[in-house]
Design a protein around this motif. Structure first.
Motif, PDB file in Angstrom:
ATOM      1  N   ILE A  28       0.845  -1.201   0.000  1.00 23.29           N
ATOM      2  CA  ILE A  28       0.000   0.000   0.000  1.00 23.29           C
ATOM      3  C   ILE A  28       0.879   1.249   0.000  1.00 23.29           C
ATOM      4  CG2 ILE A  28      -1.630   1.343   1.409  1.00 23.29           C
ATOM      5  CD1 ILE A  28      -2.777  -1.462   2.291  1.00 23.29           C
ATOM      6  N   LYS A  29       1.919   1.239   0.807  1.00 22.68           N
ATOM      7  CA  LYS A  29       2.836   2.390   0.879  1.00 22.68           C
ATOM      8  C   LYS A  29       3.469   2.661  -0.487  1.00 22.68           C
ATOM      9  CE  LYS A  29       7.200   2.403   2.314  1.00 22.68           C
ATOM     10  NZ  LYS A  29       8.390   2.167   3.085  1.00 22.68           N
ATOM     11  N   PHE A  30       3.912   1.610  -1.171  1.00 21.14           N
ATOM     12  CA  PHE A  30       4.558   1.802  -2.471  1.00 21.14           C
ATOM     13  C   PHE A  30       3.555   2.253  -3.535  1.00 21.14           C
ATOM     14  CE2 PHE A  30       7.811  -1.312  -0.758  1.00 21.14           C
ATOM     15  CZ  PHE A  30       8.760  -0.331  -0.504  1.00 21.14           C
ATOM     16  N   ILE A  31       2.335   1.749  -3.487  1.00 21.70           N
ATOM     17  CA  ILE A  31       1.324   2.193  -4.451  1.00 21.70           C
ATOM     18  C   ILE A  31       1.035   3.679  -4.245  1.00 21.70           C
ATOM     19  CG2 ILE A  31      -1.104   1.990  -5.124  1.00 21.70           C
ATOM     20  CD1 ILE A  31      -0.819  -1.068  -4.509  1.00 21.70           C
ATOM     21  N   ARG A  32       0.904   4.079  -2.995  1.00 22.94           N
ATOM     22  CA  ARG A  32       0.679   5.505  -2.696  1.00 22.94           C
ATOM     23  C   ARG A  32       1.868   6.349  -3.156  1.00 22.94           C
ATOM     24  NH1 ARG A  32      -2.036   4.709   3.296  1.00 22.94           N
ATOM     25  NH2 ARG A  32      -4.073   4.055   2.504  1.00 22.94           N
ATOM     26  N   GLY A  33       3.075   5.803  -2.975  1.00 22.62           N
ATOM     27  CA  GLY A  33       4.269   6.502  -3.451  1.00 22.62           C
ATOM     28  C   GLY A  33       4.261   6.631  -4.965  1.00 22.62           C
ATOM     29  N   GLY A  34       3.748   5.609  -5.638  1.00 24.28           N
ATOM     30  CA  GLY A  34       3.636   5.658  -7.099  1.00 24.28           C
ATOM     31  C   GLY A  34       2.679   6.746  -7.543  1.00 24.28           C
ATOM     32  N   LYS A  35       1.561   6.881  -6.829  1.00 22.35           N
ATOM     33  CA  LYS A  35       0.599   7.935  -7.174  1.00 22.35           C
ATOM     34  C   LYS A  35       1.205   9.318  -6.944  1.00 22.35           C
ATOM     35  CE  LYS A  35      -2.858   6.321  -4.686  1.00 22.35           C
ATOM     36  NZ  LYS A  35      -4.191   6.111  -4.086  1.00 22.35           N
ATOM     37  N   LYS A  36       1.925   9.456  -5.838  1.00 24.39           N
ATOM     38  CA  LYS A  36       2.541  10.750  -5.533  1.00 24.39           C
ATOM     39  C   LYS A  36       3.597  11.098  -6.586  1.00 24.39           C
ATOM     40  CE  LYS A  36       4.849  13.297  -1.861  1.00 24.39           C
ATOM     41  NZ  LYS A  36       5.485  13.244  -0.549  1.00 24.39           N
ATOM     42  N   ALA A  37       4.413  10.121  -6.939  1.00 28.89           N
ATOM     43  CA  ALA A  37       5.445  10.366  -7.951  1.00 28.89           C
ATOM     44  C   ALA A  37       4.811  10.698  -9.299  1.00 28.89           C
ATOM     45  CB  ALA A  37       6.365   9.152  -8.070  1.00 28.89           C
ATOM     46  N   LEU A  38       3.704  10.041  -9.608  1.00 30.92           N
ATOM     47  CA  LEU A  38       2.998  10.313 -10.859  1.00 30.92           C
ATOM     48  C   LEU A  38       2.486  11.751 -10.880  1.00 30.92           C
ATOM     49  CD1 LEU A  38       2.139   8.951 -13.488  1.00 30.92           C
ATOM     50  CD2 LEU A  38       0.064   8.190 -12.336  1.00 30.92           C
ATOM     51  N   GLU A  39       1.911  12.189  -9.749  1.00 30.57           N
ATOM     52  CA  GLU A  39       1.430  13.574  -9.642  1.00 30.57           C
ATOM     53  C   GLU A  39       2.566  14.567  -9.856  1.00 30.57           C
ATOM     54  OE1 GLU A  39      -0.334  14.032  -5.786  1.00 30.57           O
ATOM     55  OE2 GLU A  39      -1.903  12.554  -6.193  1.00 30.57           O
ATOM     56  N   GLN A  40       3.755  14.207  -9.357  1.00 30.46           N
ATOM     57  CA  GLN A  40       4.914  15.094  -9.461  1.00 30.46           C
ATOM     58  C   GLN A  40       5.664  14.910 -10.777  1.00 30.46           C
ATOM     59  OE1 GLN A  40       6.982  13.901  -5.893  1.00 30.46           O
ATOM     60  NE2 GLN A  40       5.733  15.224  -4.588  1.00 30.46           N
ATOM     61  N   LYS A  41       5.130  14.038 -11.629  1.00 31.34           N
ATOM     62  CA  LYS A  41       5.745  13.718 -12.923  1.00 31.34           C
ATOM     63  C   LYS A  41       7.177  13.209 -12.776  1.00 31.34           C
ATOM     64  CE  LYS A  41       2.778  16.835 -15.611  1.00 31.34           C
ATOM     65  NZ  LYS A  41       1.639  16.020 -15.346  1.00 31.34           N
ATOM     66  N   ASP A  42       7.428  12.520 -11.652  1.00 33.11           N
ATOM     67  CA  ASP A  42       8.722  11.883 -11.413  1.00 33.11           C
ATOM     68  C   ASP A  42       8.576  10.420 -11.842  1.00 33.11           C
ATOM     69  OD1 ASP A  42      11.067  10.745 -10.506  1.00 33.11           O
ATOM     70  OD2 ASP A  42      10.997  11.707  -8.524  1.00 33.11           O
ATOM     71  N   TYR A  43       8.744  10.196 -13.138  1.00 36.49           N
ATOM     72  CA  TYR A  43       8.454   8.887 -13.717  1.00 36.49           C
ATOM     73  C   TYR A  43       9.459   7.817 -13.312  1.00 36.49           C
ATOM     74  CZ  TYR A  43       5.106  11.698 -16.232  1.00 36.49           C
ATOM     75  OH  TYR A  43       4.080  12.551 -16.529  1.00 36.49           O
TER      76      TYR A  43
END
Length: 129
Positions: A28-43
């Motif tokens: 869950i933590k990593f999925i949330r981190g993926g969403k945050k990185a996506l929002e920040q366009k840090d692919y």
């Protein structure tokens, strides 16, 4: 004791059931981190953390006890989540990450209840998971 030493000790002394709970929470933590990185366009970061979530799902799949009939129901769901994580990663799709996070959260919450019931049966107390 450092935080890292504490975390290592927590993992080393955890029961198999507690380790599974830790895996769900990590996913869950990593999925949330993926969403945050996506929002920040840090692919690059998005790719890294989604791959970590995939590794956890893979670990849950390979360590599943096949002796229980429920494995036949759960494995296809893990495979589905794995495929959706791959799709979310390649398409940069936060909605898919939301979907998988919801599924993993349901698994985690159900697993917590299983641990609580097992603890009640073993010790005759509620305890907390």
């Amino acid at each position: 004791m450092s935080i890292q030493a504490y975390q290592n000790n927590s993992v080393e002394t955890a029961s198999p059931g507690e380790l599974t709970l830790m895996l769900y929470n990590g996913c869950i933590k990593f999925i949330r981190g993926g969403k945050k990185a996506l929002e920040q366009k840090d692919y690059a970061k998005k790719n890294e953390v989604i791959q970590k979530a995939q590794a956890i799902i893979r670990e849950l799949m390979v360590t599943m006890n096949q002796d229980y009939a429920v494995a036949n129901d759960v494995l296809p769901l893990y495979e589905y989540m794995m495929n959706r994580l791959i799709e979310a990663n390649t398409k940069n799709d936060a909605a898919i990450l939301d979907e998988v996070e919801g599924l993993v959260t349901e698994f985690r919450d159900t697993w917590k209840q299983v641990l609580l019931q097992a603890r009640k049966a073993q010790y005759g107390t509620g305890g907390t998971a």
